[in-house]
Design a protein around this motif. Structure first.
Motif, PDB file in Angstrom:
ATOM      1  N   VAL A 190     -22.703  -0.781  -4.485  1.00  0.00           N
ATOM      2  CA  VAL A 190     -21.874   0.147  -5.272  1.00  0.00           C
ATOM      3  C   VAL A 190     -20.839  -0.587  -6.140  1.00  0.00           C
ATOM      4  CG1 VAL A 190     -22.154   2.104  -3.714  1.00  0.00           C
ATOM      5  CG2 VAL A 190     -20.325   0.447  -3.278  1.00  0.00           C
ATOM      6  N   SER A 191     -20.972  -1.894  -6.230  1.00  0.00           N
ATOM      7  CA  SER A 191     -19.969  -2.685  -6.949  1.00  0.00           C
ATOM      8  C   SER A 191     -19.868  -2.334  -8.433  1.00  0.00           C
ATOM      9  CB  SER A 191     -20.256  -4.179  -6.784  1.00  0.00           C
ATOM     10  OG  SER A 191     -21.519  -4.513  -7.337  1.00  0.00           O
ATOM     11  N   SER A 192     -20.986  -1.894  -9.011  1.00  0.00           N
ATOM     12  CA  SER A 192     -20.996  -1.622 -10.460  1.00  0.00           C
ATOM     13  C   SER A 192     -20.245  -0.343 -10.822  1.00  0.00           C
ATOM     14  CB  SER A 192     -22.437  -1.515 -10.961  1.00  0.00           C
ATOM     15  OG  SER A 192     -23.106  -0.415 -10.360  1.00  0.00           O
ATOM     16  N   TYR A 193     -19.872   0.473  -9.851  1.00  0.00           N
ATOM     17  CA  TYR A 193     -19.226   1.744 -10.139  1.00  0.00           C
ATOM     18  C   TYR A 193     -17.717   1.617 -10.367  1.00  0.00           C
ATOM     19  CZ  TYR A 193     -23.656   3.603  -8.380  1.00  0.00           C
ATOM     20  OH  TYR A 193     -24.985   3.875  -8.182  1.00  0.00           O
ATOM     21  N   GLY A 194     -17.149   0.480 -10.051  1.00  0.00           N
ATOM     22  CA  GLY A 194     -15.712   0.288 -10.254  1.00  0.00           C
ATOM     23  C   GLY A 194     -14.868   1.265  -9.462  1.00  0.00           C
ATOM     24  N   LEU A 195     -15.251   1.519  -8.209  1.00  0.00           N
ATOM     25  CA  LEU A 195     -14.549   2.506  -7.392  1.00  0.00           C
ATOM     26  C   LEU A 195     -13.092   2.089  -7.181  1.00  0.00           C
ATOM     27  CD1 LEU A 195     -17.464   3.092  -4.895  1.00  0.00           C
ATOM     28  CD2 LEU A 195     -16.718   4.639  -6.731  1.00  0.00           C
ATOM     29  N   MET A 196     -12.201   2.958  -7.588  1.00  0.00           N
ATOM     30  CA  MET A 196     -10.790   2.573  -7.670  1.00  0.00           C
ATOM     31  C   MET A 196     -10.090   2.495  -6.324  1.00  0.00           C
ATOM     32  SD  MET A 196      -9.792   4.558 -11.189  1.00  0.00           S
ATOM     33  CE  MET A 196     -10.729   6.025 -10.778  1.00  0.00           C
ATOM     34  N   THR A 197     -10.436   3.395  -5.400  1.00  0.00           N
ATOM     35  CA  THR A 197      -9.749   3.364  -4.103  1.00  0.00           C
ATOM     36  C   THR A 197     -10.314   2.284  -3.187  1.00  0.00           C
ATOM     37  OG1 THR A 197     -11.183   5.036  -3.069  1.00  0.00           O
ATOM     38  CG2 THR A 197      -9.222   5.820  -4.251  1.00  0.00           C
ATOM     39  N   ALA A 198     -11.342   1.560  -3.665  1.00  0.00           N
ATOM     40  CA  ALA A 198     -11.849   0.416  -2.896  1.00  0.00           C
ATOM     41  C   ALA A 198     -11.050  -0.843  -3.205  1.00  0.00           C
ATOM     42  CB  ALA A 198     -13.322   0.179  -3.213  1.00  0.00           C
ATOM     43  N   LYS A 199     -10.232  -0.795  -4.242  1.00  0.00           N
ATOM     44  CA  LYS A 199      -9.469  -1.978  -4.651  1.00  0.00           C
ATOM     45  C   LYS A 199      -8.252  -2.170  -3.753  1.00  0.00           C
ATOM     46  CE  LYS A 199     -10.807  -0.991  -9.427  1.00  0.00           C
ATOM     47  NZ  LYS A 199     -11.818  -2.036  -9.603  1.00  0.00           N
ATOM     48  N   SER A 200      -7.928  -3.425  -3.480  1.00  0.00           N
ATOM     49  CA  SER A 200      -6.730  -3.735  -2.699  1.00  0.00           C
ATOM     50  C   SER A 200      -5.507  -3.284  -3.479  1.00  0.00           C
ATOM     51  CB  SER A 200      -6.648  -5.239  -2.421  1.00  0.00           C
ATOM     52  OG  SER A 200      -7.749  -5.667  -1.659  1.00  0.00           O
ATOM     53  N   ILE A 201      -4.423  -2.981  -2.748  1.00  0.00           N
ATOM     54  CA  ILE A 201      -3.237  -2.444  -3.405  1.00  0.00           C
ATOM     55  C   ILE A 201      -1.967  -3.115  -2.888  1.00  0.00           C
ATOM     56  CG2 ILE A 201      -2.936  -0.529  -1.775  1.00  0.00           C
ATOM     57  CD1 ILE A 201      -2.240   1.223  -4.284  1.00  0.00           C
ATOM     58  N   LEU A 202      -1.033  -3.313  -3.804  1.00  0.00           N
ATOM     59  CA  LEU A 202       0.300  -3.833  -3.484  1.00  0.00           C
ATOM     60  C   LEU A 202       1.301  -2.803  -3.984  1.00  0.00           C
ATOM     61  CD1 LEU A 202       2.315  -6.194  -2.738  1.00  0.00           C
ATOM     62  CD2 LEU A 202       2.097  -6.914  -5.128  1.00  0.00           C
ATOM     63  N   TYR A 203       2.237  -2.407  -3.113  1.00  0.00           N
ATOM     64  CA  TYR A 203       3.259  -1.445  -3.523  1.00  0.00           C
ATOM     65  C   TYR A 203       4.534  -2.186  -3.925  1.00  0.00           C
ATOM     66  CZ  TYR A 203       0.199   2.026  -1.424  1.00  0.00           C
ATOM     67  OH  TYR A 203      -0.886   2.804  -1.127  1.00  0.00           O
ATOM     68  N   VAL A 204       5.073  -1.810  -5.073  1.00  0.00           N
ATOM     69  CA  VAL A 204       6.331  -2.377  -5.546  1.00  0.00           C
ATOM     70  C   VAL A 204       7.376  -1.267  -5.541  1.00  0.00           C
ATOM     71  CG1 VAL A 204       7.548  -3.404  -7.495  1.00  0.00           C
ATOM     72  CG2 VAL A 204       5.224  -4.139  -6.953  1.00  0.00           C
ATOM     73  N   ALA A 205       8.373  -1.419  -4.695  1.00  0.00           N
ATOM     74  CA  ALA A 205       9.465  -0.448  -4.617  1.00  0.00           C
ATOM     75  C   ALA A 205      10.522  -0.823  -5.648  1.00  0.00           C
ATOM     76  CB  ALA A 205      10.063  -0.437  -3.209  1.00  0.00           C
ATOM     77  N   ASN A 206      10.656  -0.010  -6.663  1.00  0.00           N
ATOM     78  CA  ASN A 206      11.652  -0.242  -7.706  1.00  0.00           C
ATOM     79  C   ASN A 206      12.989   0.326  -7.225  1.00  0.00           C
ATOM     80  OD1 ASN A 206      12.985  -0.812 -10.062  1.00  0.00           O
ATOM     81  ND2 ASN A 206      11.954   0.752 -11.292  1.00  0.00           N
ATOM     82  N   VAL A 207      13.908  -0.553  -6.868  1.00  0.00           N
ATOM     83  CA  VAL A 207      15.171  -0.150  -6.240  1.00  0.00           C
ATOM     84  C   VAL A 207      16.319  -0.208  -7.243  1.00  0.00           C
ATOM     85  CG1 VAL A 207      14.393  -0.942  -3.983  1.00  0.00           C
ATOM     86  CG2 VAL A 207      15.679  -2.513  -5.457  1.00  0.00           C
ATOM     87  N   SER A 232       0.922  -4.414   1.467  1.00  0.00           N
ATOM     88  CA  SER A 232       2.224  -5.070   1.440  1.00  0.00           C
ATOM     89  C   SER A 232       3.162  -4.349   0.484  1.00  0.00           C
ATOM     90  CB  SER A 232       2.077  -6.537   1.007  1.00  0.00           C
ATOM     91  OG  SER A 232       1.277  -7.253   1.909  1.00  0.00           O
ATOM     92  N   VAL A 233       4.467  -4.620   0.666  1.00  0.00           N
ATOM     93  CA  VAL A 233       5.500  -4.030  -0.182  1.00  0.00           C
ATOM     94  C   VAL A 233       6.411  -5.134  -0.692  1.00  0.00           C
ATOM     95  CG1 VAL A 233       7.453  -2.431  -0.317  1.00  0.00           C
ATOM     96  CG2 VAL A 233       5.486  -1.861   1.107  1.00  0.00           C
ATOM     97  N   VAL A 234       6.750  -5.072  -1.970  1.00  0.00           N
ATOM     98  CA  VAL A 234       7.735  -5.977  -2.569  1.00  0.00           C
ATOM     99  C   VAL A 234       8.821  -5.112  -3.178  1.00  0.00           C
ATOM    100  CG1 VAL A 234       8.177  -7.706  -4.345  1.00  0.00           C
ATOM    101  CG2 VAL A 234       6.038  -7.773  -3.063  1.00  0.00           C
ATOM    102  N   CYS A 235      10.077  -5.460  -2.919  1.00  0.00           N
ATOM    103  CA  CYS A 235      11.202  -4.738  -3.505  1.00  0.00           C
ATOM    104  C   CYS A 235      11.689  -5.460  -4.753  1.00  0.00           C
ATOM    105  CB  CYS A 235      12.354  -4.625  -2.503  1.00  0.00           C
ATOM    106  SG  CYS A 235      11.992  -3.555  -1.111  1.00  0.00           S
TER     107      CYS A 235
END
Length: 363
Positions: A190-207, A232-235
Motif C-alpha cells: 500500500v506504499s503507493s497510496y501515500g496514506l497520511m495517518t501511516a506517517k510518523s508524527i512529531l508534535y510541536v507545542a507553540n507556547v 514526541s513533543v517539542v516546545c
C-alpha cells in the motif's frame, strides 16, 4: 526525505517555518490560508558531535546534515470533504515522509483561533480525523481496482486487497494507521497510496513567551496525548524563535542568555524531525571537511557509502570505522589505528549513529 509542517490556521506554523529556514518573507495578515502553495526549505540539523570532532581534526569547512521541510497551508475541519482549500492541501501531505503538527498552547486575544478557543487536543483530533477520513476515501477508491486485478490471479493484488481491508478496519475503529502493525510486504503493498495517518508524527507545542519550558497545562495535555500515540513533543515559542532568527550570532547568544535558553528551540525541532523520519548520521572527517551524512536507521555500510556517491556503493570493498570516543581518547586517527581501535567492517555491517568512517571502493 522530508517532513511537512501542518496545523490549523493561525497556530504559528508558518512563523515557525520561516524561523526554521531563516526566511525573510513578508509577514502575512492574520487570516486562514495565507500560505496558498506549500513552501519548501532546507534546514541544517544541529549536531554537537561535529564540534567535538573538529577539536581534533581541523577542517577547512564543516557540513552538518540537512533536512527538507514543507510548510503546508492550514487545514480546517471538513478538509477531507473539500472545506477550505481541502484536498489540495491533503495531497501535499501525501508527498512528505513524516508530519510535524504545530498546536497552539498559548492565549493571545490579538491572534484569532479558527475554532474560537485554544484547545490543542481538539486541534490535534481535527487534523487526525481529516487525515483518517482522507485515507479511508483513498482506500475505498483503490480496493475496486485491486480486487479486479486479484481476480485475474495476480498474487501481489491479492495481498494488496487484504492489506487494504486490514487498514480500513483499523481506520473504522478510529485509529490512525501509524498504530497498525504491518510487515514489510504489507507496507510495500500500500506504499503507493501515500496514506497520511501511516506517517510518523512529531508534535510541536507553540507556547507563549512566559512559558518557554512548556509547563502550562495545555502543554501537559499534548504530552499525555503524544505519549499514548508513541510520538514526541517539542516546545517552542514561534514568536521568540522568529525574532532570534533575524539576529546575528552575537545578539542571538545575548538574547538566548536573557531568556534562559542554551540554544534556539528550533534546534530541538530539527533534531526531533530527523529522528521522527527514522534518520541518523555518520561522519567523514579530514582536513578538507568534516561532514555529517544522512542515512536511514539500519543502513548497511555499502548503503551508507552510496549516500556519498553511487560508485562507492557499487564498488564497495570495506569500511574503516572508529567512534567519537576513540577520537577523544587517542586524539588522532593515526593513534587510533596504532591502538587497534580502527575497525574494518564489510558489506554486512549495519551502521551505528555517530560512526566516523573511511570507505574503500573500486569500480
Amino acid at each position: 526525505m522530508e517532513a511537512g509542517i501542518v496545523g490549523l490556521p493561525n497556530v504559528g506554523k508558518s512563523t515557525l517555518f520561516n524561523a526554521l529556514t531563516c526566511s525573510q518573507a513578508a509577514q502575512s495578515e492574520n487570516y486562514p490560508f495565507c500560505t496558498i502553495e506549500p513552501n519548501e526549505g532546507i534546514v541544517s540539523v544541529p549536531d554537537p558531535r561535529l564540534d567535538r570532532i573538529t577539536k581534533y581534526i581541523v577542517p577547512k569547512k564543516t557540513i552538518p546534515a540537512i533536512l527538507k521541510l514543507v510548510d503546508i497551508a492550514g487545514i480546517v475541519k471538513g478538509a477531507s470533504e473539500g472545506e477550505g482549500l481541502g484536498n489540495k492541501f491533503l495531497s501535499h501531505i501525501r508527498q512528505v515522509d513524516a508530519i510535524i503538527q504545530v498546536v497552539r498552547c498559548f492565549e493571545d486575544p490579538d491572534v484569532i483561533h479558527v475554532s474560537g478557543q485554544v484547545d490543542p487536543i481538539a486541534d490535534i483530533e481535527i487534523i487526525e480525523t481529516e487525515l483518517m477520513l482522507a485515507d479511508i476515501q483513498t482506500l475505498e477508491n483503490a480496493i475496486g481496482k485491486a480486487e479486479k486485478t486479484a481476480r485475474s490471479g495476480d498474487k501481489d493484488a491479492k495481498v494488496r486487497v487484504e492489506v487494504i481491508k486490514k487498514c480500513n478496519e483499523h481506520l473504522a475503529a478510529d485509529q490512525p494507521l501509524r498504530t497498525l502493525e504491518l510487515n514489510e510486504i504489507e507496507r510495500a503493498a500500500v506504499s503507493s497510496y501515500g496514506l497520511m495517518t501511516a506517517k510518523s508524527i512529531l508534535y510541536v507545542a507553540n507556547v507563549g513567551e512566559n512559558d518557554l519550558e512548556g509547563k502550562d497545562p495545555l502543554v501537559t495535555k499534548v504530552r499525555e496525548y503524544a505519549d499514548k500515540a508513541g510520538a514526541s513533543v517539542v516546545c517552542v515559542c514561534a514568536k521568540l524563535e522568529s525574532e532570534l532568527a533575524e539576529l546575528d550570532e552575537a545578539d542571538r547568544a545575548e538574547m538566548l542568555s536573557e531568556v534562559g535558553l542554551d540554544e534556539p528551540a528550533l534546534h530541538s525541532i530539527a533534531r526531533g524531525a530527523y529522528k521522527t523520519l527514522g534518520l541518523e548520521s555518520y561522519f567523514t572527517a579530514g582536513e578538507k571537511e568534516v561532514r555529517a551524512w544522512t542515512i536511514p536507521a539500519g543502513a548497511t555500510a555499502p548503503q551508507a557509502a552510496g549516500v556519498i556517491h553511487t560508485d562507492f556503493e557499487r564498488g564497495f570493498i570495506r569500511c574503516e570505522v572508529y567512534t567519537l570516543e576513540d577520537l577523544e581518547e587517542h586524539k588522532t586517527e593515526k593513534d587510533i589505528r596504532q591502538a587497534g581501535k580502527l575497525r574494518v567492517e564489510g558489506k554486512s555491517y549495519v551502521m551505528k549513529d555517530g560512526d566516523i568512517c573511511h570507505f574503500l571502493f573500486n569500480v
